[in-house]
Each structure stands twice: as C-alpha cells, then as structure tokens.
Design an enzyme around this catalytic site. Structure first.
Site, PDB file in Angstrom:
ATOM      1  N   LYS A  15       0.857  -1.188   0.000  1.00 12.58           N
ATOM      2  CA  LYS A  15       0.000   0.000   0.000  1.00 12.58           C
ATOM      3  C   LYS A  15       0.884   1.226   0.000  1.00 12.58           C
ATOM      4  CE  LYS A  15      -4.518   0.660   0.941  1.00 12.58           C
ATOM      5  NZ  LYS A  15      -5.483  -0.379   0.618  1.00 12.58           N
TER       6      LYS A  15
HETATM    7  N1  GLU Z   1      -7.569  -0.215  -2.497  1.00 15.82           N
HETATM    8  C1  GLU Z   1      -8.352  -1.425  -2.559  1.00 15.82           C
HETATM    9  C2  GLU Z   1      -8.229  -2.187  -1.258  1.00 15.82           C
HETATM   10  O1  GLU Z   1      -7.921  -1.652  -0.228  1.00 15.82           O
HETATM   11  C3  GLU Z   1      -8.037  -2.246  -3.792  1.00 15.82           C
HETATM   12  C4  GLU Z   1      -6.644  -2.752  -3.891  1.00 15.82           C
HETATM   13  C5  GLU Z   1      -6.319  -3.422  -5.226  1.00 15.82           C
HETATM   14  O2  GLU Z   1      -7.216  -3.619  -6.038  1.00 15.82           O
HETATM   15  O3  GLU Z   1      -5.152  -3.741  -5.414  1.00 15.82           O
HETATM   16  O4  GLU Z   1      -8.531  -3.342  -1.211  1.00 15.82           O
END
Ligand code: GLU
Length: 414
Positions: free
Chosen positions: A100
C-alpha cells in the site's frame, strides 16, 4: 493504526500457537520506500510532497494494493494498510501479496494538471520496484481510474507497453468490466451469505451506510437492488435519512454534482456522527479507518456490521461489539471484492483477452461466497469471531507459502 493490525494478527497467531520468530517474519514488511517529490505547479509555485510505498509480503505472488492521496498518509499508515492487503489477498485466495502507499497531499486543492504531474513524478521515483510481476498499484482513497491511466502511461514510457502494472484503469484503457463497483458488489455478496445463514432475506432488512464514495455508493445501490431499504447515508459533510428507503440512484446523481449527500431532497438531514448508532439492521462503515471506537461502539444498534473501509473498527471497539453480540464481517473479507476484480483485470491484461461483465460478476460472487464460507467454517470450528477466523485462514496460507520457499529440512509447523 499499525498497532491495530498487529493486534488482530496476534490474536489469530495465538489461536494458531505461532512461534515468535514466525510472527516476526510475517509482520515485517519486505521493503518500505519514502520519496521526496517536488513539482512546479501551474501557478509557478514549488510544491513539495512525500510519497510512500510499503511492500509487505510477496510469498503468494506479486504485491498488490492501492495508492491513497490523503493528508493522513505516512509510513505507519501505509505499513498498516499494506499488512491488511497481505491477509486480504490470502482470504480470497488471489495469487498476490500485499502492499500500500500513496502521497501525503490534499488532491482537492490541486489542479488536474498538477495532480497528473505529481502522480507521474511519484511513478518515476518508484518505477524500479513496481511492475506486473513485482507490485501492482490500484485505486484507494482519493485516487481513481484517471490516476491509474497516468500511472500506466508513465510506467510504460520507461518499461514499454505495460497495462498490467496497475489495475482499476478505465475500461477504454485496458480496465475491466465491473472493477469500479467491485468492492460494493463484494460487500453485497458477503452480506447475502450472512443473511442466508440467519434465514433472513434482503427484503427484511434496513441498512445504514457511512461514506458514499466508490465503496459506499455501489454497496448501497447493489444492496438496494436486492430489495433492502437503505435508511441512512452519511459522509464527511452531513447525512440523509429516509425510513422508507432512500432512492440510491437519485442520491448518486446528486452526489456526482454536489460532491456530498448533504442537501439531498429525498430524505431528512442529520449529523454525520449519528450514523454509527443508527437504528438499522446492518451498518456499513465505508469511509475511513477508526470510525467505530471506544467512544461510540456502545451506541451501535445494528446486528450486523460489514466493514467496507479498511480498519474501521479499533480493537477496543471490536471487543465492545462482540460483547453486544454484533456479527462483524471484517474488512479483509468484506471489502476484498475490489482486489479480486483487480486480479481479473491483471489476468485479462496478461492474457490480452477480455472477459464479459457477467463472467466478472459470476466469478466475483463465487470467490466472495467461498471466502465467506471458509471463514465461517473456521469461526464455527474454533469458536472464534469472524475477524480472528479470517486472520487464521490468511496466516495459514501466507505462512505455508513463505516457509515453503525457505525450508529445506524443517517441517512447516502449521
Ligand atoms: N484499495 C483497494 C483495497 O484496499 C483495492 C486494492 C487493489 O485492487 O489492489 O482493497
């Protein structure tokens, strides 16, 4: 925030009798990056930002997770959210690890040109550690398909045509059908399973939703389409309620123009904070982390909480809610629909083959229902709550893969 995600991990690790050294191995991020980004704005001002990417674990595949553009973004936040991504991808069993990141900024105060420049400079800084087989970013808070297009374009300048470097792209630029609504659809799928277990039906239930961004709005729409009443919706600037059920399509049109649910004529206004204690069968926190805390957990009146946001319940609040008998469908299961369709998008990019919308929805529904049942089974078997069960399932999968890579003679102790 990091301590919350470690708390839930350790609770499940206790159930598994996991040794301290294995806990350390699984909790430590593989890599953490912090970069300086300076741009010259449209108004010829020098603007300075900090960008982050925490790559938590890649035992089960390339690392995966969103990019968040928000003033609260820092290393601790990125680390906690990267950690959650590792368990989330394992719960739904997609072949990814967790990561992230994002930029500490307020994108609403930037022009589109400045935002594009900022995104491109960030990609330039992290391009060597991301990629279709390394780490694949996606949308998160305040980022969307447009930002993903810029990422794909910028990365492709360095590495050649690479649509699979990022997911959540627009449909006309190698995106996938159903990606935008995927998190909301996954929430509807797991709620359907929970209701089935309790011999209840969508038509019997009322729902309160906190947050009406990409997650909350689609979850509300899809749940309303199943016959439930969405009786209250709140966002950062206010709330609207209607005991007969809000017209979600009309509310989405209102928000597209007004940027908030506040002032919508199809309901009565209320203070945003009241949403947590709303008189409804189901509460969906789909805004930011720490929405339900020790301060307001006692006020919760819903029997089921479906965590649309990442980390919306603090450990202290979690404890209070369990004592009250609330069923919590945890974030790493409930909001995994987004990353699941990201997996379908990545697969389509690699295969250079398009899936039809119906196929996406069917496969997503299958994976979400299967994950729910697996978590529920562990919860029943071990007499533990759904969050701890989801972590048990995820830790087993990640630990087995991580240890199989390094062990030669030792047996995997799981
Ligand atoms: N931001 C989304 C999550 O927290 C999607 C992450 C993604 O698709 O890689 O799951």
């Amino acid at each position: 925030m990091l301590s919350d995600s470690h708390f839930y991990f350790n609770k499940a690790a206790d159930v598994l009798n996991l040794a301290d050294n294995i806990r350390d191995i699984l909790l430590s991020p593989r890599r953490s990056i912090k970069v300086n980004i300076v741009i010259e704005s449209e108004n010829n001002e020098l603007l300075h930002f900090t960008g982050y990417r925490v790559q938590h674990n890649n035992a089960r595949g390339p690392m995966k997770g969103g990019l968040r553009f928000h003033p609260s973004m820092d290393e601790d936040h990125a680390g906690a959210l990267a950690n959650l991504m590792t368990w989330k991808t394992a719960v739904v069993d997609v072949p990814f690890g967790g990561a992230k990141g994002g930029i500490d900024c307020d994108p609403h105060s930037l022009s589109a040109k400045d935002l594009s420049l900022l995104t491109r400079r960030f990609v330039e800084e992290i391009k060597d550690v991301i990629g279709p087989t390394r780490d694949i970013p996606a949308p998160d808070v305040n980022t969307n398909a447009r930002v993903m297009s810029w990422i794909m374009d910028e990365y492709s300048k360095f590495e050649g045509f690479s649509p699979a470097v990022v997911t959540g792209k627009p449909l006309h630029l190698f995106g996938s059908e159903g990606r935008e609504e995927a998190t909301g659809r996954g929430i509807m799928n797991v709620l359907a399973e929970a209701l089935k277990e309790q011999n209840r039906d969508f038509s019997d239930i009322s729902v309160a939703v906190q947050g009406f961004g990409n997650v909350g709005s689609h979850a509300a729409r899809l749940i309303a389409e199943q016959g439930a009443r969405i009786v209250a919706v709140a966002d950062h600037s206010g709330g609207v309620a209607n005991p007969d059920g809000l017209d979600i399509a009309a509310l989405m049109e209102w928000v597209a123009i007004e940027k908030s649910v506040k002032g919508f004529a199809g309901g009565t206004p209320f203070n945003s904070a009241d949403i947590i204690g709303w008189h409804a069968d189901v509460l969906i926190p789909a805004a930011m982390e720490a929405a339900i805390t020790v301060e307001n957990a006692e006020q919760v009146r819903a029997a089921i909480i479906v965590e649309g946001a990442n980390g919306p319940t603090t450990p202290e609040a979690d404890e209070i809610l369990h004592k009250k008998g609330v069923l919590i469908i945890p974030d790493i299961l409930a909001n995994a629909g987004g990353v699941t369709v990201s997996y379908f998008e990545w697969t389509q990019n690699i295969q250079q083959f398009r899936w039809e919308h119906q196929r996406i929805n069917d496969e997503l529904g299958k994976m979400m229902r299967k994950a729910y049942r697996s978590v529920h089974e562990i919860s029943r078997e071990k007499g533990i709550d759904m969050r701890t069960a989801a972590f048990v399932l995820a830790i087993r999968r990640v630990a087995k893969a991580a240890l199989a890579r390094v062990y030669i003679n030792t047996k995997v102790p799981l």
